[in-house]
Design an enzyme around this catalytic site. Structure first.
Site, PDB file in Angstrom:
ATOM      1  N   CYS A  15       0.869  -1.185   0.000  1.00 29.60           N
ATOM      2  CA  CYS A  15       0.000   0.000   0.000  1.00 29.60           C
ATOM      3  C   CYS A  15       0.900   1.227   0.000  1.00 29.60           C
ATOM      4  O   CYS A  15       2.041   1.156  -0.459  1.00 29.60           O
ATOM      5  CB  CYS A  15      -0.971  -0.029   1.187  1.00 29.60           C
ATOM      6  SG  CYS A  15      -0.185  -0.012   2.816  1.00 29.60           S
ATOM      7  N   ASN A  18       2.251   1.374   4.522  1.00 32.79           N
ATOM      8  CA  ASN A  18       2.553   0.116   5.225  1.00 32.79           C
ATOM      9  C   ASN A  18       2.224   0.190   6.714  1.00 32.79           C
ATOM     10  O   ASN A  18       2.873  -0.452   7.541  1.00 32.79           O
ATOM     11  CB  ASN A  18       4.018  -0.310   5.010  1.00 32.79           C
ATOM     12  CG  ASN A  18       4.331  -1.727   5.454  1.00 32.79           C
ATOM     13  OD1 ASN A  18       5.433  -2.019   5.924  1.00 32.79           O
ATOM     14  ND2 ASN A  18       3.400  -2.636   5.328  1.00 32.79           N
ATOM     15  N   ASP A 130      -8.236   3.787   0.958  1.00 37.11           N
ATOM     16  CA  ASP A 130      -7.292   4.211   1.993  1.00 37.11           C
ATOM     17  C   ASP A 130      -8.075   4.685   3.230  1.00 37.11           C
ATOM     18  O   ASP A 130      -8.826   5.661   3.150  1.00 37.11           O
ATOM     19  CB  ASP A 130      -6.449   5.351   1.418  1.00 37.11           C
ATOM     20  CG  ASP A 130      -5.389   5.842   2.392  1.00 37.11           C
ATOM     21  OD1 ASP A 130      -5.404   5.421   3.564  1.00 37.11           O
ATOM     22  OD2 ASP A 130      -4.552   6.656   1.957  1.00 37.11           O
TER      23      ASP A 130
HETATM   24  P1  4NP Z   1      -1.841   2.773   4.082  1.00 37.81           P
HETATM   25  O1  4NP Z   1      -2.490   4.126   4.671  1.00 37.81           O
HETATM   26  O2  4NP Z   1      -1.256   3.130   2.737  1.00 37.81           O
HETATM   27  O3  4NP Z   1      -3.013   1.867   3.973  1.00 37.81           O
HETATM   28  O4  4NP Z   1      -0.793   2.336   5.093  1.00 37.81           O
HETATM   29  C1  4NP Z   1      -1.779   5.317   4.782  1.00 37.81           C
HETATM   30  C2  4NP Z   1      -0.880   5.479   5.820  1.00 37.81           C
HETATM   31  C3  4NP Z   1      -0.188   6.676   5.964  1.00 37.81           C
HETATM   32  C4  4NP Z   1      -0.401   7.709   5.056  1.00 37.81           C
HETATM   33  C5  4NP Z   1      -1.300   7.540   4.007  1.00 37.81           C
HETATM   34  C6  4NP Z   1      -1.991   6.332   3.866  1.00 37.81           C
HETATM   35  N1  4NP Z   1       0.288   8.942   5.208  1.00 37.81           N
HETATM   36  O5  4NP Z   1       0.027   9.862   4.425  1.00 37.81           O
HETATM   37  O6  4NP Z   1       1.131   9.054   6.117  1.00 37.81           O
END
Ligand code: 4NP
Length: 161
Positions: A15, A18, A130
């Site tokens: 993703c 992570n 997300d």
């Molecule tokens: P993930 O979700 O890709 O499902 O782990 C996210 C985690 C952190 C961020 C964006 C999406 N971020 O912008 O820090």
């Protein structure tokens, strides 16, 4: 005549950060593979490096735990060039990350790179949304999508695909 030697199965979920979707997918897949007696190396990474070394998001940990899966000791890692050799199957949680993975794949990489929900008949081309800026219900929806998809992936891998 030479015989093609199949590499041992190794599955990577990817993703963005992570810390939400791909660790949940890793945990759900580990459980599904174990239940099905499928031997497989499993890991998850992010295309971004924002959360390297961090534990999963507390909401992801809580959601997985509600479904009997402990992901609290996972640590964030970023997609590395060696992952394209070390894994036989790479599953992207969404289309943006699928494009990000493909753009970084070394020429001649032999691993199979697909969208996770392509494994679910009728859900092809869809994204696991997300949940980072969402709430507990969004995490629950992610778990629902992921747990459905990993059951299909395990079945496909058991069948040799
Ligand atoms: P993930 O979700 O890709 O499902 O782990 C996210 C985690 C952190 C961020 C964006 C999406 N971020 O912008 O820090």
């Amino acid at each position: 005549m030479s015989q093609k030697v199949e590499p041992p199965l190794a599955v990577l979920f990817v993703c963005l950060g992570n810390i939400c979707r791909s660790p949940m997918a890793e945990g759900a897949f580990r459980k599904a593979a174990q239940n099905a007696g499928l031997e497989c190396r499993v890991d998850s990474v992010g295309t971004a490096g924002y959360h390297i070394g961090e534990s999963p998001d507390p909401r992801a940990i809580a959601t997985a735990l509600n479904h009997g899966v402990n992901i609290s000791d996972f640590k964030g890692r970023q997609l590395a060039p060696s992952d394209f050799e070390g894994f036989t199957h790479i599953f992207a949680l969404d289309t943006a990350n699928l494009a990000g993975i493909r753009s970084r794949a070394p020429r001649g990489a032999e691993c199979q790179i697909t969208l996770l929900l392509d494994s679910v008949p009728g859900r092809e081309g869809q994204t696991v949304a997300d949940p980072y800026y969402g709430d507990e219900d969004d995490f629950e929806r992610v778990w629902s999508d992921i747990s459905l998809a990993v059951e299909h992936v395990v079945e496909q891998l058991k069948g040799g695909g």
